[in-house]
Design an enzyme around this catalytic site. Structure first.
Site, PDB file in Angstrom:
ATOM      1  N   SER A   7       0.845  -1.194   0.000  1.00  0.00           N
ATOM      2  CA  SER A   7       0.000   0.000   0.000  1.00  0.00           C
ATOM      3  C   SER A   7       0.876   1.237   0.000  1.00  0.00           C
ATOM      4  O   SER A   7       1.586   1.519   0.975  1.00  0.00           O
ATOM      5  CB  SER A   7      -0.911  -0.001   1.231  1.00  0.00           C
ATOM      6  OG  SER A   7      -1.458   1.291   1.380  1.00  0.00           O
ATOM      7  N   HIS A  32      -0.906  -1.117  -4.497  1.00  0.00           N
ATOM      8  CA  HIS A  32      -2.214  -0.808  -3.899  1.00  0.00           C
ATOM      9  C   HIS A  32      -2.260   0.696  -3.623  1.00  0.00           C
ATOM     10  O   HIS A  32      -1.371   1.245  -2.964  1.00  0.00           O
ATOM     11  CB  HIS A  32      -2.399  -1.611  -2.606  1.00  0.00           C
ATOM     12  CG  HIS A  32      -3.752  -1.443  -1.991  1.00  0.00           C
ATOM     13  ND1 HIS A  32      -4.864  -2.155  -2.409  1.00  0.00           N
ATOM     14  CD2 HIS A  32      -4.192  -0.625  -0.988  1.00  0.00           C
ATOM     15  CE1 HIS A  32      -5.919  -1.799  -1.685  1.00  0.00           C
ATOM     16  NE2 HIS A  32      -5.532  -0.866  -0.817  1.00  0.00           N
ATOM     17  N   ASP A  34      -4.495   3.876  -2.221  1.00  0.00           N
ATOM     18  CA  ASP A  34      -5.628   4.238  -1.375  1.00  0.00           C
ATOM     19  C   ASP A  34      -6.042   5.686  -1.588  1.00  0.00           C
ATOM     20  O   ASP A  34      -5.340   6.608  -1.188  1.00  0.00           O
ATOM     21  CB  ASP A  34      -5.246   4.035   0.095  1.00  0.00           C
ATOM     22  CG  ASP A  34      -5.101   2.569   0.451  1.00  0.00           C
ATOM     23  OD1 ASP A  34      -6.079   1.823   0.265  1.00  0.00           O
ATOM     24  OD2 ASP A  34      -4.009   2.170   0.909  1.00  0.00           O
ATOM     25  N   MET A  36      -8.630   8.568  -0.623  1.00  0.00           N
ATOM     26  CA  MET A  36      -9.578   8.909   0.448  1.00  0.00           C
ATOM     27  C   MET A  36     -10.063  10.348   0.298  1.00  0.00           C
ATOM     28  O   MET A  36      -9.268  11.236  -0.012  1.00  0.00           O
ATOM     29  CB  MET A  36      -8.885   8.791   1.807  1.00  0.00           C
ATOM     30  CG  MET A  36      -8.258   7.436   2.051  1.00  0.00           C
ATOM     31  SD  MET A  36      -7.420   7.431   3.657  1.00  0.00           S
ATOM     32  CE  MET A  36      -6.726   5.791   3.646  1.00  0.00           C
ATOM     33  N   HIS A  65      -8.004   1.547  -4.663  1.00  0.00           N
ATOM     34  CA  HIS A  65      -9.032   1.349  -3.636  1.00  0.00           C
ATOM     35  C   HIS A  65      -9.656   2.710  -3.342  1.00  0.00           C
ATOM     36  O   HIS A  65      -9.038   3.555  -2.697  1.00  0.00           O
ATOM     37  CB  HIS A  65      -8.335   0.752  -2.390  1.00  0.00           C
ATOM     38  CG  HIS A  65      -9.231   0.566  -1.210  1.00  0.00           C
ATOM     39  ND1 HIS A  65      -8.735   0.273   0.043  1.00  0.00           N
ATOM     40  CD2 HIS A  65     -10.582   0.607  -1.078  1.00  0.00           C
ATOM     41  CE1 HIS A  65      -9.737   0.145   0.895  1.00  0.00           C
ATOM     42  NE2 HIS A  65     -10.867   0.352   0.241  1.00  0.00           N
ATOM     43  N   MET A  67     -11.868   5.041  -1.425  1.00  0.00           N
ATOM     44  CA  MET A  67     -12.609   5.259  -0.184  1.00  0.00           C
ATOM     45  C   MET A  67     -13.251   6.635  -0.297  1.00  0.00           C
ATOM     46  O   MET A  67     -12.856   7.592   0.385  1.00  0.00           O
ATOM     47  CB  MET A  67     -11.660   5.155   1.013  1.00  0.00           C
ATOM     48  CG  MET A  67     -11.324   3.712   1.360  1.00  0.00           C
ATOM     49  SD  MET A  67      -9.852   3.559   2.372  1.00  0.00           S
ATOM     50  CE  MET A  67      -8.608   3.574   1.084  1.00  0.00           C
ATOM     51  N   MET A 136     -11.960  -5.459   4.358  1.00  0.00           N
ATOM     52  CA  MET A 136     -11.215  -4.564   5.245  1.00  0.00           C
ATOM     53  C   MET A 136     -11.026  -5.222   6.610  1.00  0.00           C
ATOM     54  O   MET A 136     -11.988  -5.569   7.273  1.00  0.00           O
ATOM     55  CB  MET A 136     -11.968  -3.230   5.433  1.00  0.00           C
ATOM     56  CG  MET A 136     -12.082  -2.366   4.189  1.00  0.00           C
ATOM     57  SD  MET A 136     -10.505  -1.970   3.399  1.00  0.00           S
ATOM     58  CE  MET A 136      -9.612  -1.163   4.718  1.00  0.00           C
ATOM     59  N   ASP A 174      -7.099  -6.254   3.479  1.00  0.00           N
ATOM     60  CA  ASP A 174      -6.517  -4.922   3.563  1.00  0.00           C
ATOM     61  C   ASP A 174      -6.572  -4.376   4.992  1.00  0.00           C
ATOM     62  O   ASP A 174      -7.648  -4.102   5.512  1.00  0.00           O
ATOM     63  CB  ASP A 174      -7.281  -3.988   2.612  1.00  0.00           C
ATOM     64  CG  ASP A 174      -6.595  -2.657   2.445  1.00  0.00           C
ATOM     65  OD1 ASP A 174      -5.495  -2.471   2.981  1.00  0.00           O
ATOM     66  OD2 ASP A 174      -7.175  -1.789   1.747  1.00  0.00           O
TER      67      ASP A 174
HETATM   68  C1  DX5 Z   1      -6.736   1.681   4.998  1.00  0.00           C
HETATM   69  C2  DX5 Z   1      -6.173   1.353   3.643  1.00  0.00           C
HETATM   70  C3  DX5 Z   1      -5.114   0.337   3.679  1.00  0.00           C
HETATM   71  C4  DX5 Z   1      -3.912   0.732   4.476  1.00  0.00           C
HETATM   72  C5  DX5 Z   1      -3.185  -0.505   4.930  1.00  0.00           C
HETATM   73  O1  DX5 Z   1      -7.810   2.515   4.863  1.00  0.00           O
HETATM   74  O2  DX5 Z   1      -7.178   0.886   2.791  1.00  0.00           O
HETATM   75  O3  DX5 Z   1      -4.732  -0.058   2.356  1.00  0.00           O
HETATM   76  O4  DX5 Z   1      -3.043   1.549   3.762  1.00  0.00           O
HETATM   77  O5  DX5 Z   1      -2.161  -0.116   5.756  1.00  0.00           O
HETATM   78  P1  DX5 Z   1      -1.513  -1.072   6.846  1.00  0.00           P
HETATM   79  O6  DX5 Z   1      -0.959  -2.237   6.107  1.00  0.00           O
HETATM   80  O7  DX5 Z   1      -0.484  -0.211   7.478  1.00  0.00           O
HETATM   81  O8  DX5 Z   1      -2.634  -1.474   7.769  1.00  0.00           O
HETATM   82 ZN    ZN Z   2      -6.596  -0.049   0.808  1.00  0.00          ZN
END
Ligand code: DX5
Ligand code: ZN
Length: 217
Positions: A7, A32, A34, A36, A65, A67, A136, A174
């Site tokens: 990630s 990956h 993320d 947000m 991903h 969010m 998740m 994840d």
């Molecule tokens: C959380 C993200 C994850 C996060 C995982 O909202 O979707 O992808 O970056 O990070 P770690 O591996 O540190 O939990």
């Molecule tokens: Zn993620």
């Protein structure tokens, strides 16, 4: 073959090119990413400028991903920005089926993510259409959180649903993934492990990725 998807949220954005190069040269399978919006989750990460850098320099599939609320507004945009896998959250999609079709029609793999409190049964009618379910194992919004133990049971339930419906859906885990739980996650049915802090906060991220990959393959 089990996949490792670092990630990028946990990487050092001050040297993004170096971090991308490290992942390119490692045994990681996907990037990956993320995204947000500060509305669906209580955090804002990044958007187009970082996607552009990744599109130019990443030599492995981009697993995005989302969010964000109203993800349907941005599907075409992420296709244009090079997303190979696009995952939306079931909790924000009123017309999930049509969103999944839209993602596939733009030649991306379609993923659906579910929060820790969202039941597997929310996927019953859509599972056979999905390339991936992102389960998740922390509450979305931040890296570095503690893995939620109930996730093992959810993986097993999801795997059961996939088998019962003859689906080809892959299971992605994840949040809070490390060498401590990787083997058990795969044993329960996980196909893809996302790892952020465990990789990027380690002394040798490339070695950490490779070790994680050997552990589960
Ligand atoms: C959380 C993200 C994850 C996060 C995982 O909202 O979707 O992808 O970056 O990070 P770690 O591996 O540190 O939990
Ligand atoms: Zn993620």
């Amino acid at each position: 073959m089990k996949f490792i998807a670092p990630s990028m949220l946990a990487c050092d954005f001050g040297k993004l090119d170096v971090e991308i190069d490290m992942v390119n040269k490692s045994k990681a399978n996907w990037f990956h990413i993320d995204v947000m919006d500060g509305v669906f989750v209580p955090n804002i990460s990044f958007g187009s400028p970082i996607m552009k850098v990744l599109k130019n320099s990443a030599e492995k599939p981009l697993d995005v991903h989302l969010m964000i609320v109203e993800p349907e507004k941005y599907i075409k945009k992420f296709a244009d920005m090079g997303a190979n896998i696009l995952t939306v959250h079931v909790e924000v999609c009123k017309h999930l089926h049509s969103i999944v079709q839209k993602i596939k029609n733009l030649n991306m793999k379609a993923g659906v993510a579910i929060n820790p409190h969202t039941p597997i049964s929310s996927l019953t009618s859509i599972i056979s259409e999905l390339d991936l379910v992102c389960l998740m194992s922390v509450n979305p919004g931040f890296g570095g959180q503690t893995f939620i133990e109930n996730s093992y049971k959810k993986i097993k339930d999801l795997k059961k649903l996939i088998i019962e419906t003859n689906s080809k859906t892959l299971i992605e885990i994840d949040g809070g993934v490390s060498s401590k739980n990787a083997k058990k996650l795969v044993k329960c049915g996980a196909d893809i492990l996302v790892a952020g802090s465990f990789v990027f906060k380690s002394k040798n991220p490339s070695e950490t990725i490779n070790n994680l990959s050997s552990l589960v393959n």
